[in-house]
Design a protein around this motif. Sequence first.
Motif, PDB file in Angstrom:
ATOM      1  N   VAL A 134       0.938  -1.156  -0.031  1.00  0.00           N
ATOM      2  CA  VAL A 134      -0.077  -0.063   0.000  1.00  0.00           C
ATOM      3  C   VAL A 134       0.801   1.138   0.063  1.00  0.00           C
ATOM      4  O   VAL A 134       1.884   1.456   0.829  1.00  0.00           O
ATOM      5  N   ARG A 135       0.746   2.088  -1.075  1.00  0.00           N
ATOM      6  CA  ARG A 135       1.595   3.437  -1.086  1.00  0.00           C
ATOM      7  C   ARG A 135       0.741   4.510  -0.308  1.00  0.00           C
ATOM      8  O   ARG A 135      -0.524   4.507  -0.710  1.00  0.00           O
ATOM      9  N   LEU A 136       1.139   5.243   0.582  1.00  0.00           N
ATOM     10  CA  LEU A 136       0.546   6.238   1.229  1.00  0.00           C
ATOM     11  C   LEU A 136       1.383   7.556   0.903  1.00  0.00           C
ATOM     12  O   LEU A 136       2.584   7.567   0.888  1.00  0.00           O
ATOM     13  N   ALA A 151       3.510   0.467   2.907  1.00  0.00           N
ATOM     14  CA  ALA A 151       3.094  -0.139   3.993  1.00  0.00           C
ATOM     15  C   ALA A 151       2.489  -1.429   3.309  1.00  0.00           C
ATOM     16  O   ALA A 151       2.447  -1.696   2.130  1.00  0.00           O
ATOM     17  N   SER A 152       2.254  -2.426   4.354  1.00  0.00           N
ATOM     18  CA  SER A 152       1.836  -3.762   3.895  1.00  0.00           C
ATOM     19  C   SER A 152       0.195  -3.866   4.492  1.00  0.00           C
ATOM     20  O   SER A 152      -0.164  -3.711   5.588  1.00  0.00           O
ATOM     21  N   VAL A 181      -4.015   7.068  -1.213  1.00  0.00           N
ATOM     22  CA  VAL A 181      -3.907   5.660  -0.950  1.00  0.00           C
ATOM     23  C   VAL A 181      -4.026   4.795  -2.119  1.00  0.00           C
ATOM     24  O   VAL A 181      -4.627   4.977  -2.975  1.00  0.00           O
ATOM     25  N   GLU A 182      -2.754   4.257  -2.773  1.00  0.00           N
ATOM     26  CA  GLU A 182      -2.794   3.439  -3.681  1.00  0.00           C
ATOM     27  C   GLU A 182      -2.375   1.978  -3.428  1.00  0.00           C
ATOM     28  O   GLU A 182      -1.676   1.539  -2.580  1.00  0.00           O
ATOM     29  N   PHE A 183      -3.438   1.054  -4.092  1.00  0.00           N
ATOM     30  CA  PHE A 183      -3.256  -0.339  -3.756  1.00  0.00           C
ATOM     31  C   PHE A 183      -3.874  -1.264  -4.712  1.00  0.00           C
ATOM     32  O   PHE A 183      -4.716  -0.895  -5.687  1.00  0.00           O
ATOM     33  N   SER A 184      -3.605  -2.441  -4.761  1.00  0.00           N
ATOM     34  CA  SER A 184      -4.455  -3.557  -5.428  1.00  0.00           C
ATOM     35  C   SER A 184      -5.043  -4.832  -4.671  1.00  0.00           C
ATOM     36  O   SER A 184      -4.868  -4.695  -3.341  1.00  0.00           O
TER      37      SER A 184
END
Length: 236
Positions: A134-136, A151-152, A181-184
């Motif tokens: 996760v990119r914050l 982060a994880s 917040v960027e995530f998959s």
Amino acid sequence: MLATERSTAVATYPLDRKQSSRIVEQAVRFHAPVRLVPRGIPGLRLEGMLVSATAKSVCVRLPGWQDSSPAALEAVECDGELSVAQAQYRFTTSVLSVTEGSEGCSVELEHPQEVRVVQRRRFVRAQVQESSPVRLSRQASGDRESWSTTASMMNLSVDGLACLADRAQVDAITVDDVVRVEFSVAGQSERFAVDATVKAKTPAATSGRIVVGLQLRMQNDPEQFARLQSALASLS
């Protein structure tokens, strides 16, 4: 791997004095709900809110609670539980005094020396592997510099997510801050990028790590909201 079993295990671990004081300060700020269970008085459960604190005591307001002999609570030890930003904490304390009012009572308690985090592990459809990154991030604004960290992911739903981060990296953000917040989802290639409000920063069991709770702000992004719903549904 995705966990699908529905069960709950509860464990607690203590915070140090500085962390405990910080949690109490946050609880006062939000008038956090408090449950008190006096020892030696079977069946008595008190529900109220934390309204003030000093270095030596905290005050819990009990709206609507009346008792024929509230002074019987004085000097009684209590087990307490409070909720702050969707996280639960437990503590032990003693009643210093009870003040009666027309709308209930206020209970002054010894300031808890130690607060313990309640860690519930829920195995539900939305829980994903911790290795999912996760990119914050936050853009520069006013006297704040731009900031980012990775982060994880720990769990995810259409409403929010929790992730595990290095304490030193997330000292730059506080509860109520808005971050990107960027995530998959569970290793899928489709990416999501959305603003989120920081709702909680809870010390993790591992030293130097923090669990960050985030509420996703998708009110004005129905397309991305629908894609996230679909991505989570595909995991069931």
